[in-house]
Scaffold this motif. Structure first.
Motif, PDB file in Angstrom:
ATOM      1  N   MET A   1       0.818  -1.223   0.000  1.00 45.08           N
ATOM      2  CA  MET A   1       0.000   0.000   0.000  1.00 45.08           C
ATOM      3  C   MET A   1       0.854   1.276   0.000  1.00 45.08           C
ATOM      4  SD  MET A   1      -3.099   1.029  -0.232  1.00 45.08           S
ATOM      5  CE  MET A   1      -3.859   2.632  -0.139  1.00 45.08           C
ATOM      6  N   PRO A   2       1.876   1.367   0.878  1.00 43.87           N
ATOM      7  CA  PRO A   2       2.742   2.558   0.815  1.00 43.87           C
ATOM      8  C   PRO A   2       3.386   2.713  -0.558  1.00 43.87           C
ATOM      9  CG  PRO A   2       3.185   1.318   2.816  1.00 43.87           C
ATOM     10  CD  PRO A   2       2.284   0.457   1.974  1.00 43.87           C
ATOM     11  N   VAL A   3       3.716   1.586  -1.198  1.00 42.57           N
ATOM     12  CA  VAL A   3       4.373   1.660  -2.507  1.00 42.57           C
ATOM     13  C   VAL A   3       3.422   2.228  -3.554  1.00 42.57           C
ATOM     14  CG1 VAL A   3       5.435   0.291  -4.341  1.00 42.57           C
ATOM     15  CG2 VAL A   3       5.960  -0.211  -1.952  1.00 42.57           C
ATOM     16  N   VAL A   4       2.148   1.787  -3.506  1.00 40.44           N
ATOM     17  CA  VAL A   4       1.155   2.297  -4.457  1.00 40.44           C
ATOM     18  C   VAL A   4       0.935   3.794  -4.238  1.00 40.44           C
ATOM     19  CG1 VAL A   4      -1.246   2.135  -5.213  1.00 40.44           C
ATOM     20  CG2 VAL A   4       0.012   0.056  -4.630  1.00 40.44           C
ATOM     21  N   LEU A   5       0.813   4.183  -2.970  1.00 37.61           N
ATOM     22  CA  LEU A   5       0.585   5.590  -2.655  1.00 37.61           C
ATOM     23  C   LEU A   5       1.784   6.441  -3.092  1.00 37.61           C
ATOM     24  CD1 LEU A   5      -1.803   7.038  -1.417  1.00 37.61           C
ATOM     25  CD2 LEU A   5      -0.641   6.990   0.782  1.00 37.61           C
ATOM     26  N   ALA A   6       2.993   5.915  -2.897  1.00 40.96           N
ATOM     27  CA  ALA A   6       4.195   6.651  -3.298  1.00 40.96           C
ATOM     28  C   ALA A   6       4.259   6.782  -4.817  1.00 40.96           C
ATOM     29  CB  ALA A   6       5.443   5.939  -2.773  1.00 40.96           C
ATOM     30  N   LEU A   7       3.844   5.742  -5.527  1.00 44.21           N
ATOM     31  CA  LEU A   7       3.827   5.813  -6.995  1.00 44.21           C
ATOM     32  C   LEU A   7       2.840   6.874  -7.461  1.00 44.21           C
ATOM     33  CD1 LEU A   7       4.720   4.603  -9.755  1.00 44.21           C
ATOM     34  CD2 LEU A   7       2.785   3.033  -9.564  1.00 44.21           C
ATOM     35  N   VAL A   8       1.639   6.874  -6.871  1.00 40.18           N
ATOM     36  CA  VAL A   8       0.628   7.878  -7.226  1.00 40.18           C
ATOM     37  C   VAL A   8       1.169   9.277  -6.928  1.00 40.18           C
ATOM     38  CG1 VAL A   8      -1.655   8.785  -6.619  1.00 40.18           C
ATOM     39  CG2 VAL A   8      -1.326   6.315  -6.909  1.00 40.18           C
ATOM     40  N   THR A   9       1.817   9.426  -5.770  1.00 46.98           N
ATOM     41  CA  THR A   9       2.375  10.723  -5.403  1.00 46.98           C
ATOM     42  C   THR A   9       3.396  11.187  -6.438  1.00 46.98           C
ATOM     43  OG1 THR A   9       2.123  10.109  -3.084  1.00 46.98           O
ATOM     44  CG2 THR A   9       3.494  12.014  -3.561  1.00 46.98           C
ATOM     45  N   GLY A  10       4.273  10.284  -6.845  1.00 48.63           N
ATOM     46  CA  GLY A  10       5.277  10.636  -7.844  1.00 48.63           C
ATOM     47  C   GLY A  10       4.641  11.026  -9.174  1.00 48.63           C
ATOM     48  N   LEU A  11       3.601  10.307  -9.557  1.00 46.98           N
ATOM     49  CA  LEU A  11       2.902  10.616 -10.815  1.00 46.98           C
ATOM     50  C   LEU A  11       2.260  12.004 -10.756  1.00 46.98           C
ATOM     51  CD1 LEU A  11       1.202   7.163 -11.588  1.00 46.98           C
ATOM     52  CD2 LEU A  11       2.903   8.322 -13.018  1.00 46.98           C
ATOM     53  N   VAL A  12       1.603  12.307  -9.639  1.00 49.24           N
ATOM     54  CA  VAL A  12       0.938  13.612  -9.510  1.00 49.24           C
ATOM     55  C   VAL A  12       1.986  14.731  -9.477  1.00 49.24           C
ATOM     56  CG1 VAL A  12      -0.531  15.035  -8.023  1.00 49.24           C
ATOM     57  CG2 VAL A  12      -1.066  12.615  -8.345  1.00 49.24           C
ATOM     58  N   PHE A  13       3.066  14.479  -8.749  1.00 50.71           N
ATOM     59  CA  PHE A  13       4.156  15.466  -8.648  1.00 50.71           C
ATOM     60  C   PHE A  13       4.755  15.718 -10.037  1.00 50.71           C
ATOM     61  CE2 PHE A  13       7.020  17.069  -5.132  1.00 50.71           C
ATOM     62  CZ  PHE A  13       7.821  17.859  -5.927  1.00 50.71           C
ATOM     63  N   GLY A  14       5.038  14.637 -10.755  1.00 50.78           N
ATOM     64  CA  GLY A  14       5.632  14.765 -12.086  1.00 50.78           C
ATOM     65  C   GLY A  14       4.688  15.444 -13.065  1.00 50.78           C
ATOM     66  N   ALA A  15       3.375  15.166 -12.936  1.00 52.22           N
ATOM     67  CA  ALA A  15       2.391  15.843 -13.781  1.00 52.22           C
ATOM     68  C   ALA A  15       2.407  17.347 -13.490  1.00 52.22           C
ATOM     69  CB  ALA A  15       0.999  15.257 -13.546  1.00 52.22           C
ATOM     70  N   GLY A  16       2.529  17.697 -12.212  1.00 52.46           N
ATOM     71  CA  GLY A  16       2.582  19.112 -11.836  1.00 52.46           C
ATOM     72  C   GLY A  16       3.800  19.816 -12.412  1.00 52.46           C
ATOM     73  N   LEU A  17       4.947  19.142 -12.350  1.00 47.97           N
ATOM     74  CA  LEU A  17       6.175  19.733 -12.901  1.00 47.97           C
ATOM     75  C   LEU A  17       6.059  19.898 -14.411  1.00 47.97           C
ATOM     76  CD1 LEU A  17       8.877  17.719 -10.907  1.00 47.97           C
ATOM     77  CD2 LEU A  17       8.336  20.147 -10.653  1.00 47.97           C
ATOM     78  N   THR A  18       5.342  18.978 -15.069  1.00 50.23           N
ATOM     79  CA  THR A  18       5.196  19.036 -16.518  1.00 50.23           C
ATOM     80  C   THR A  18       4.191  20.116 -16.919  1.00 50.23           C
ATOM     81  OG1 THR A  18       5.638  16.664 -16.576  1.00 50.23           O
ATOM     82  CG2 THR A  18       4.732  17.648 -18.576  1.00 50.23           C
ATOM     83  N   VAL A  19       3.014  20.112 -16.277  1.00 51.96           N
ATOM     84  CA  VAL A  19       1.981  21.106 -16.596  1.00 51.96           C
ATOM     85  C   VAL A  19       2.517  22.521 -16.386  1.00 51.96           C
ATOM     86  CG1 VAL A  19      -0.236  22.048 -15.801  1.00 51.96           C
ATOM     87  CG2 VAL A  19       0.013  19.587 -16.139  1.00 51.96           C
ATOM     88  N   SER A  20       3.270  22.713 -15.305  1.00 52.26           N
ATOM     89  CA  SER A  20       3.778  24.049 -14.981  1.00 52.26           C
ATOM     90  C   SER A  20       5.025  24.398 -15.789  1.00 52.26           C
ATOM     91  CB  SER A  20       4.111  24.126 -13.496  1.00 52.26           C
ATOM     92  OG  SER A  20       5.148  23.208 -13.178  1.00 52.26           O
ATOM     93  N   GLN A  21       5.523  23.451 -16.586  1.00 55.37           N
ATOM     94  CA  GLN A  21       6.730  23.608 -17.418  1.00 55.37           C
ATOM     95  C   GLN A  21       8.001  23.779 -16.592  1.00 55.37           C
ATOM     96  OE1 GLN A  21       6.195  26.408 -20.804  1.00 55.37           O
ATOM     97  NE2 GLN A  21       4.055  26.491 -20.190  1.00 55.37           N
ATOM     98  N   MET A  22       7.954  23.423 -15.302  1.00 56.02           N
ATOM     99  CA  MET A  22       9.159  23.547 -14.481  1.00 56.02           C
ATOM    100  C   MET A  22      10.211  22.504 -14.863  1.00 56.02           C
ATOM    101  SD  MET A  22       8.918  26.157 -12.514  1.00 56.02           S
ATOM    102  CE  MET A  22       7.942  27.095 -13.685  1.00 56.02           C
ATOM    103  N   VAL A  23       9.831  21.513 -15.698  1.00 53.86           N
ATOM    104  CA  VAL A  23      10.829  20.559 -16.190  1.00 53.86           C
ATOM    105  C   VAL A  23      11.778  21.217 -17.187  1.00 53.86           C
ATOM    106  CG1 VAL A  23       9.602  18.383 -15.820  1.00 53.86           C
ATOM    107  CG2 VAL A  23       9.160  19.716 -17.888  1.00 53.86           C
ATOM    108  N   ASP A  24      11.413  22.404 -17.662  1.00 56.82           N
ATOM    109  CA  ASP A  24      12.242  23.086 -18.668  1.00 56.82           C
ATOM    110  C   ASP A  24      13.167  24.095 -17.982  1.00 56.82           C
ATOM    111  OD1 ASP A  24      13.355  24.326 -20.839  1.00 56.82           O
ATOM    112  OD2 ASP A  24      11.526  25.386 -21.430  1.00 56.82           O
TER     113      ASP A  24
END
Lengths: 141, 151
Positions: B1-24
């Protein structure tokens, strides 16, 4: 302010905030990327499976978005290769010595009104701005 | 369960960095280039990213600290300590590297899948810097874990 994108910045920021919220409310951990990467470099970290999963999610997110047809930003690294290497080492060493980065101090630390994190954020922003100023307007200007 | 939650957290975090263009990195450097304020070329987006994040994270930390524990276990919130030299030196070193390239750790991870060679080199160098820290500067002794010394 030709490239200012306030709406996508706020929306993306809210997603980052949501991730930090899930991490603290669900797992009880600070969602600091440098801290998570750093502890993965330590032997016998009990949280390693969850931390690997977090990092995998960070990498997979833009790939999944791209596969789903979402527009992806370009990644423009204008720094020279030696600057990239020196910058990477400084970011890695500095975030571990300072106990956090933009996520750990800048988001999670300020979210709980930590004066340490507020000071760290002010310092790394000031140092970053100073380097950009020198690189672009003193040397490059 | 912690692993699934951590994966979801990483996905949401990465989506945020992408949407906000902070990956650039160019987007981040356009924020750090404060000379742009006078020239009309400054991009304040990064401040809006932090504002958007804090608006969600601050209430979550308030609730978590009031409850005193997380859904899946105890809270690991670092103890409040005084400002010290390590924090200041580390933050300045980080800021210099950030200003040189435009990557901080989160975007450096999320940029890996984009295939840019310099992003991969940066990530490797960053892990190298972290490994050097572990080898020569990490606090030693019982009871101190990475979680204790993270922000």
């Amino acid at each position: 302010m030709s490239n200012f994108t306030p709406l996508s910045a706020l929306a993306g920021g809210a997603l980052i905030g949501l991730a930090a919220a899930i991490y603290i409310l669900g797992l009880g951990r600070v969602a600091g990327v440098s801290g998570i990467l750093g502890s993965l470099l330590r032997p016998r970290s009990g949280d390693a499976p969850a931390q690997f999963a977090f990092v995998a999610g960070l990498i997979a997110a833009p790939l999944l978005m791209g596969a789903a047809g979402a527009p992806l930003p370009a990644i423009s690294v204008d720094a020279s290769l030696p600057a990239v290497i020196v910058g990477g080492v400084l970011v890695g060493y500095g975030t571990r010595l300072g106990g956090g980065c933009t996520s750990g101090h800048g988001v999670c630390g300020i979210a709980r009104f930590s004066t340490r994190s507020l000071a760290a954020t002010a310092l790394f922003m000031a140092a970053g701005a100073a380097v950009v100023f020198v690189a672009r307007h003193v040397i490059g200007g | 369960m912690p692993v699934v939650l951590a994966l979801v957290t990483g996905l949401v975090f990465g989506a945020g960095l992408t949407v906000s263009q902070m990956v650039d990195p160019a987007k981040v450097l356009a924020f750090l280039d404060i000379a742009g304020i006078a020239r009309g070329t400054w991009d304040p987006s990064l401040a809006f990213v932090m504002g958007g994040a804090l608006a969600v994270t601050a209430p979550a930390y308030y609730v978590a600290q009031r409850r005193g524990q997380a859904a899946l276990g105890p809270l690991f919130i670092p103890p409040r300590r005084r400002l010290d030299k390590r924090l200041a030196v580390g933050a300045v070193m980080f800021g210099i590297g950030w200003g040189l390239v435009g990557f901080c750790p989160g975007p450096a991870v999320s940029a890996l899948g984009f295939g840019a060679t310099k992003a991969i080199v940066f990530f490797a160098a960053m892990l190298g810097g972290m490994a050097v820290y572990e080898a020569i500067a990490a606090p030693r002794g019982p009871g101190l874990t990475a979680a204790d010394i993270s922000a």
